[in-house]
Scaffold this motif. Structure first.
Motif, PDB file in Angstrom:
ATOM      1  N   VAL A 146      53.315  53.248 -17.594  1.00 45.67           N
ATOM      2  CA  VAL A 146      54.319  52.380 -17.785  1.00 45.67           C
ATOM      3  C   VAL A 146      54.768  51.296 -16.519  1.00 45.67           C
ATOM      4  CG1 VAL A 146      56.854  52.058 -17.871  1.00 45.67           C
ATOM      5  CG2 VAL A 146      55.525  53.785 -19.310  1.00 45.67           C
ATOM      6  N   ALA A 147      54.354  52.284 -15.171  1.00 47.03           N
ATOM      7  CA  ALA A 147      54.425  51.493 -14.001  1.00 47.03           C
ATOM      8  C   ALA A 147      53.193  50.387 -13.633  1.00 47.03           C
ATOM      9  CB  ALA A 147      54.550  52.507 -12.628  1.00 47.03           C
ATOM     10  N   ARG A 148      52.259  50.583 -14.080  1.00 46.84           N
ATOM     11  CA  ARG A 148      51.272  49.637 -13.907  1.00 46.84           C
ATOM     12  C   ARG A 148      51.329  48.644 -14.825  1.00 46.84           C
ATOM     13  NH1 ARG A 148      49.628  48.711  -9.133  1.00 46.84           N
ATOM     14  NH2 ARG A 148      48.295  50.419  -8.281  1.00 46.84           N
ATOM     15  N   VAL A 149      51.442  48.635 -16.376  1.00 38.17           N
ATOM     16  CA  VAL A 149      51.258  47.618 -17.286  1.00 38.17           C
ATOM     17  C   VAL A 149      52.525  47.525 -18.085  1.00 38.17           C
ATOM     18  CG1 VAL A 149      48.789  47.776 -17.387  1.00 38.17           C
ATOM     19  CG2 VAL A 149      50.328  49.350 -18.928  1.00 38.17           C
ATOM     20  N   GLY A 150      53.589  48.079 -17.926  1.00 42.94           N
ATOM     21  CA  GLY A 150      54.851  47.776 -18.543  1.00 42.94           C
ATOM     22  C   GLY A 150      54.755  48.231 -19.997  1.00 42.94           C
ATOM     23  N   GLY A 191      60.534  52.970 -18.659  1.00 46.61           N
ATOM     24  CA  GLY A 191      60.539  51.495 -18.893  1.00 46.61           C
ATOM     25  C   GLY A 191      61.810  50.777 -18.358  1.00 46.61           C
ATOM     26  N   GLN A 192      62.947  51.506 -19.113  1.00 47.20           N
ATOM     27  CA  GLN A 192      64.424  51.053 -18.797  1.00 47.20           C
ATOM     28  C   GLN A 192      64.743  51.547 -17.375  1.00 47.20           C
ATOM     29  OE1 GLN A 192      66.379  49.239 -20.625  1.00 47.20           O
ATOM     30  NE2 GLN A 192      68.108  49.381 -18.871  1.00 47.20           N
ATOM     31  N   ALA A 193      64.349  52.402 -16.799  1.00 48.13           N
ATOM     32  CA  ALA A 193      64.543  52.801 -15.388  1.00 48.13           C
ATOM     33  C   ALA A 193      63.672  52.061 -14.385  1.00 48.13           C
ATOM     34  CB  ALA A 193      64.041  54.341 -15.123  1.00 48.13           C
ATOM     35  N   LEU A 194      62.395  51.568 -14.746  1.00 46.96           N
ATOM     36  CA  LEU A 194      61.693  50.767 -13.920  1.00 46.96           C
ATOM     37  C   LEU A 194      61.955  49.258 -14.080  1.00 46.96           C
ATOM     38  CD1 LEU A 194      58.199  52.722 -14.319  1.00 46.96           C
ATOM     39  CD2 LEU A 194      59.717  52.714 -12.441  1.00 46.96           C
ATOM     40  N   GLU A 253      57.698  52.139  -5.622  1.00 50.73           N
ATOM     41  CA  GLU A 253      57.591  51.349  -4.493  1.00 50.73           C
ATOM     42  C   GLU A 253      56.230  51.068  -4.133  1.00 50.73           C
ATOM     43  OE1 GLU A 253      61.520  52.714  -1.851  1.00 50.73           O
ATOM     44  OE2 GLU A 253      59.459  53.553  -1.415  1.00 50.73           O
ATOM     45  N   VAL A 254      55.335  51.967  -4.054  1.00 50.41           N
ATOM     46  CA  VAL A 254      53.714  51.817  -3.743  1.00 50.41           C
ATOM     47  C   VAL A 254      53.149  51.180  -4.968  1.00 50.41           C
ATOM     48  CG1 VAL A 254      53.605  53.724  -2.340  1.00 50.41           C
ATOM     49  CG2 VAL A 254      52.943  54.039  -4.552  1.00 50.41           C
ATOM     50  N   LEU A 255      53.262  51.284  -6.227  1.00 50.15           N
ATOM     51  CA  LEU A 255      53.034  50.643  -7.306  1.00 50.15           C
ATOM     52  C   LEU A 255      53.398  49.226  -7.604  1.00 50.15           C
ATOM     53  CD1 LEU A 255      52.599  53.585  -9.839  1.00 50.15           C
ATOM     54  CD2 LEU A 255      50.857  52.661  -8.377  1.00 50.15           C
ATOM     55  N   THR A 256      54.176  48.896  -6.673  1.00 56.68           N
ATOM     56  CA  THR A 256      55.041  47.598  -6.849  1.00 56.68           C
ATOM     57  C   THR A 256      55.313  47.085  -8.052  1.00 56.68           C
ATOM     58  OG1 THR A 256      52.803  46.398  -7.010  1.00 56.68           O
ATOM     59  CG2 THR A 256      53.643  46.604  -4.817  1.00 56.68           C
ATOM     60  N   VAL A 257      56.266  47.922  -8.672  1.00 56.17           N
ATOM     61  CA  VAL A 257      56.921  47.555 -10.082  1.00 56.17           C
ATOM     62  C   VAL A 257      57.349  46.464 -10.350  1.00 56.17           C
ATOM     63  CG1 VAL A 257      56.656  50.017 -10.727  1.00 56.17           C
ATOM     64  CG2 VAL A 257      58.808  49.115  -9.839  1.00 56.17           C
ATOM     65  N   SER A 258      57.989  45.784  -9.137  1.00 53.54           N
ATOM     66  CA  SER A 258      58.772  44.463  -9.232  1.00 53.54           C
ATOM     67  C   SER A 258      57.984  43.510  -9.816  1.00 53.54           C
ATOM     68  CB  SER A 258      59.425  44.277  -7.895  1.00 53.54           C
ATOM     69  OG  SER A 258      58.302  44.072  -6.956  1.00 53.54           O
ATOM     70  N   SER A 259      56.737  43.325  -9.608  1.00 51.88           N
ATOM     71  CA  SER A 259      56.040  42.254 -10.188  1.00 51.88           C
ATOM     72  C   SER A 259      55.514  42.616 -11.760  1.00 51.88           C
ATOM     73  CB  SER A 259      54.564  42.154  -9.542  1.00 51.88           C
ATOM     74  OG  SER A 259      53.879  43.424  -9.845  1.00 51.88           O
ATOM     75  N   ARG A 260      56.106  43.737 -12.321  1.00 45.67           N
ATOM     76  CA  ARG A 260      55.973  43.588 -13.733  1.00 45.67           C
ATOM     77  C   ARG A 260      57.195  43.769 -14.660  1.00 45.67           C
ATOM     78  NH1 ARG A 260      51.512  44.347 -10.557  1.00 45.67           N
ATOM     79  NH2 ARG A 260      49.541  45.502 -11.772  1.00 45.67           N
ATOM     80  N   ALA A 261      58.081  43.163 -14.077  1.00 45.75           N
ATOM     81  CA  ALA A 261      59.635  43.050 -14.883  1.00 45.75           C
ATOM     82  C   ALA A 261      59.389  42.112 -15.924  1.00 45.75           C
ATOM     83  CB  ALA A 261      60.522  42.357 -13.883  1.00 45.75           C
ATOM     84  N   PRO A 262      59.849  42.214 -17.107  1.00 41.90           N
ATOM     85  CA  PRO A 262      59.360  41.459 -18.140  1.00 41.90           C
ATOM     86  C   PRO A 262      59.793  40.157 -18.147  1.00 41.90           C
ATOM     87  CG  PRO A 262      60.967  43.408 -19.033  1.00 41.90           C
ATOM     88  CD  PRO A 262      60.677  43.459 -17.437  1.00 41.90           C
TER      89      PRO A 262
END
Length: 353
Positions: A146-150, A191-194, A253-262
């Motif tokens: 989920v952290a990588r591909v949403g 997904g909702q948390a990230l 943080e290390v998987l940079t989830v911010s770039s995967r926001a919908p």
């Protein structure tokens, strides 16, 4: 020896198959990207993918012992042939990559320690925290996906575990996999948390509509209700956990989830529709996340998605071959220069003597 030979034979021989061989090479690149992260927290092992029948993927992790007693030099990932259609392949592939990443970071022992601590402090829910602990190895891999591909991670999971009702509600505490019904709800909660967004509540509601709990026996009904009540706290534990090998950082943080926001994925799809070349320059996991979000939003048809992913896998495979050839050419050139300099030095030394 024969077991080890059979283990790698498919991975080697399938590279000569038309289309499949190229796509597998592309999936190797996707898997490597899913495992890589900034910070040099571990040494990235080689990853090899191969095809096999069956609904689920599997991994033989690198640095585990082979049947012959030697250490496995690569991560060997079995990809289901049935999943080689569209962006849903990312859900299965990156879940298995998550197992390798968790092993390299010692995530499972670390999280088990945290869950055992909760069992001691939250005595009213001690038995439920023990259940989450038993399933933690598979849950961590789902979290990685989920952290990588949403959202495509959750949609792909739904595609795998949409089985007859008896299997969806099956509970086996000796099985490392959570009950499929809970697993999908947990994926949506992750997904909702990230990436907070209404789409996760819609997915969870759709899953409940497909598989309503009405009619379950009281014991299982009570178990699911208690586990679901603890789900927010459990997901918060996963998202906020700081294992020793991450040196004070969390996995998001290390998987940079911010770039995967919908919203960001939707923006990228619109931009790439105007300038497709930019998509080929992006990280493979980000591309899968963008295409998966577009599929979830109804902006990309299954047919167009399938054709596009075939082109992308071919591009990534070809790019890797060309990059490797270029690096080999550079190394060969440096080696020739070094040998020429050595011969010149030797000739000069002989002349002096």
């Amino acid at each position: 020896m024969l077991n080890e030979f059979d283990m790698f034979s498919d991975a080697i021989t399938q590279r000569s198959e038309q289309d499949n061989g190229t796509w597998l090479s592309g999936l190797d690149i996707v898997a490597a990207d899913a495992l890589s992260m900034p910070g040099q927290f571990y040494e990235l092992p080689p990853i090899i993918c191969y095809l096999d029948r069956g609904p689920g993927a599997a991994i033989r992790r690198a640095r585990t012992r082979l049947p012959g007693g030697y250490w496995n030099p690569v991560a060997l990932i079995k990809v289901p042939r049935e999943r080689m259609v569209g962006s849903g392949i990312a859900a299965s592939l990156i879940h298995e990559v998550g197992h390798q990443g968790a092993a390299l970071l010692d995530l499972v022992p670390s999280l088990r320690g945290a869950l055992q601590g909760l069992q001691r402090t939250d005595t009213a829910n001690r038995d439920m925290w023990a259940v989450w602990e038993r399933w933690i190895s598979e849950i961590v891999a789902d979290f990685w996906s989920v952290a990588r591909v949403g959202v495509i991670a959750t949609l792909g999971l739904i595609g795998v575990v949409s089985l007859p009702r008896a299997f969806v509600f099956r509970v086996d505490l000796n099985d490392p996999h959570p009950s499929p019904w809970l697993r999908v709800k947990l994926s949506a909660a992750m997904g909702q948390a990230l990436y907070p967004d209404p789409q996760w509540a819609r997915l969870a509601a759709l899953w409940e509509e497909l598989y309503p709990r009405k009619g379950l026996d009281p014991e299982r009904g009570a178990l699911f209700e208690r586990l679901e009540a603890l789900m927010p706290a459990f997901v918060a534990l996963l998202a906020g956990h700081r294992p020793a090998k991450l040196r004070g950082r969390t996995l998001p943080e290390v998987l940079t989830v911010s770039s995967r926001a919908p919203t960001e994925l939707t923006r990228l799809f619109s931009a790439w529709s105007e300038a497709p070349a930019e998509m080929y320059r992006a990280r493979p996991t980000l591309v899968f996340a963008v295409l998966g979000q577009a599929r979830a939003d109804g902006r990309l048809s299954p047919e167009d998605e399938s054709v596009l992913i075939g082109k992308l896998l071919t591009f990534w495979a070809l790019k890797t071959v060309l990059d490797t050839s270029y690096e080999c050419a550079l190394m060969s050139g440096r080696l020739r220069q070094s040998r020429a300099a050595a011969r010149q030095h030797e000739s000069h030394s002989l002349t002096i003597h």
